[in-house]
Design an enzyme around this catalytic site. Structure first.
Site, PDB file in Angstrom:
ATOM      1  N   ASP A   1       0.875  -1.178   0.000  1.00  0.00           N
ATOM      2  CA  ASP A   1       0.000   0.000   0.000  1.00  0.00           C
ATOM      3  C   ASP A   1       0.908   1.223   0.000  1.00  0.00           C
ATOM      4  O   ASP A   1       1.642   1.455   0.967  1.00  0.00           O
ATOM      5  CB  ASP A   1      -0.890   0.033   1.250  1.00  0.00           C
ATOM      6  CG  ASP A   1      -1.934  -1.073   1.240  1.00  0.00           C
ATOM      7  OD1 ASP A   1      -2.430  -1.415   0.160  1.00  0.00           O
ATOM      8  OD2 ASP A   1      -2.245  -1.600   2.327  1.00  0.00           O
TER       9      ASP A   1
ATOM     10  N   ASP B   1     -13.624  -3.409  -1.831  1.00  0.00           N
ATOM     11  CA  ASP B   1     -13.493  -3.129  -0.403  1.00  0.00           C
ATOM     12  C   ASP B   1     -14.885  -3.238   0.196  1.00  0.00           C
ATOM     13  O   ASP B   1     -15.769  -2.446  -0.147  1.00  0.00           O
ATOM     14  CB  ASP B   1     -12.935  -1.716  -0.172  1.00  0.00           C
ATOM     15  CG  ASP B   1     -11.510  -1.566  -0.701  1.00  0.00           C
ATOM     16  OD1 ASP B   1     -10.803  -2.586  -0.766  1.00  0.00           O
ATOM     17  OD2 ASP B   1     -11.120  -0.435  -1.038  1.00  0.00           O
TER      18      ASP B   1
END
Length: 252
Positions: free
Chosen positions: A11, A130
């Site tokens: 990330d 998500d």
């Protein structure tokens, strides 16, 4: 049965790898190019690179970092974050990505999935979902913009639609489990795996090698993705693969 894949996730925010809990409280975890090279050497099956603030900030993924990372590794490499057009996909594939991850832009414009699949092949298009449990619905809701925005879309419906439009894989992150190290969200993963016929990469919650065993055996995931346990050396790729082999789970 196909061998299960172990995938570290980078990330990236402002050119650095970061990790938080439930998508907040981010802390620095290192240089993406260096970490990518380490994971390649340690036997990772693939890598995922997510520019986590690109969609929220309305800018393109950092092509230069992608280029540098691709130059250091030999394993397949998925890049996502801020990809809104087929031209963005082309730019990243030319920079060295093997697959493209799309999330927010795909929710806003689902035809991006089919356009990308048509131009580059389904194997190239990874739809990232998500998802967070919505107690009013009794099922999971899709969030966009790095987990900041509710979409009002049911995760299982969206997973089926993504497959219909030509996605080759689903990268499924449980926002409830993310960063907790309490284990993957088995219920969510199993529900999406049962609802679709394309590979599902489970993400969010890995804290031990046993969690990978569980998500493969009970959650029916095709790959397990993790970040902080690898970045902070709590487990190596080898540790996880050895545990899986002991349990009779086929790995590469």
């Amino acid at each position: 049965m196909l061998a299960k894949r172990i995938i570290p996730c980078l990330d990236v925010k402002d050119g650095r790898v970061v990790k938080g809990v439930n998508f907040v409280n981010l802390r620095d975890a290192g240089d993406p190019v260096e970490l990518a090279a380490i994971y390649d050497r340690e036997g990772a099956d693939e890598l995922v690179f997510l520019d986590i603030s690109a969609s929220h900030e309305g800018r393109a993924t950092m092509v230069e970092v992608v280029k540098q990372t691709a130059g250091e590794i030999t394993i397949p490499f998925t890049v996502g974050g801020g990809i809104a057009h087929v031209d963005d996909m082309k730019r990243l594939l030319r920079a060295g990505a093997d697959k493209i991850g799309i999330n927010t832009a795909a929710v806003r414009n689902p035809s991006l999935i089919s356009e990308g699949a048509r131009k580059f092949g389904s194997q190239c298009i990874v739809v990232a979902i998500d998802a967070k449990f919505n107690p009013e619905w009794g099922e999971w809701e899709v969030y966009t913009h790095g987990g900041r925005t509710r979409s009002g879309i049911r995760a299982l419906e969206w997973a089926r639609e993504a497959e219909r439009l030509g996605a080759g894989e689903i990268l499924l992150t449980s926002m409830d489990a993310d960063g907790t190290k309490d284990g993957f969200d088995i219920k969510l993963t199993r529900a999406v795996a049962d609802a679709t016929s394309i590979p599902v990469i489970a993400s969010g919650g890995a804290g031990s090698a046993r969690h990978f065993v569980d998500v493969f055996e009970e959650g029916r995931a095709d790959a397990g993705l993790a970040a902080s346990i690898f970045h902070y050396k709590e487990l190596t790729i080898g540790d996880v693969k050895e545990a899986l082999r002991r349990e009779g789970v086929e790995v590469r």
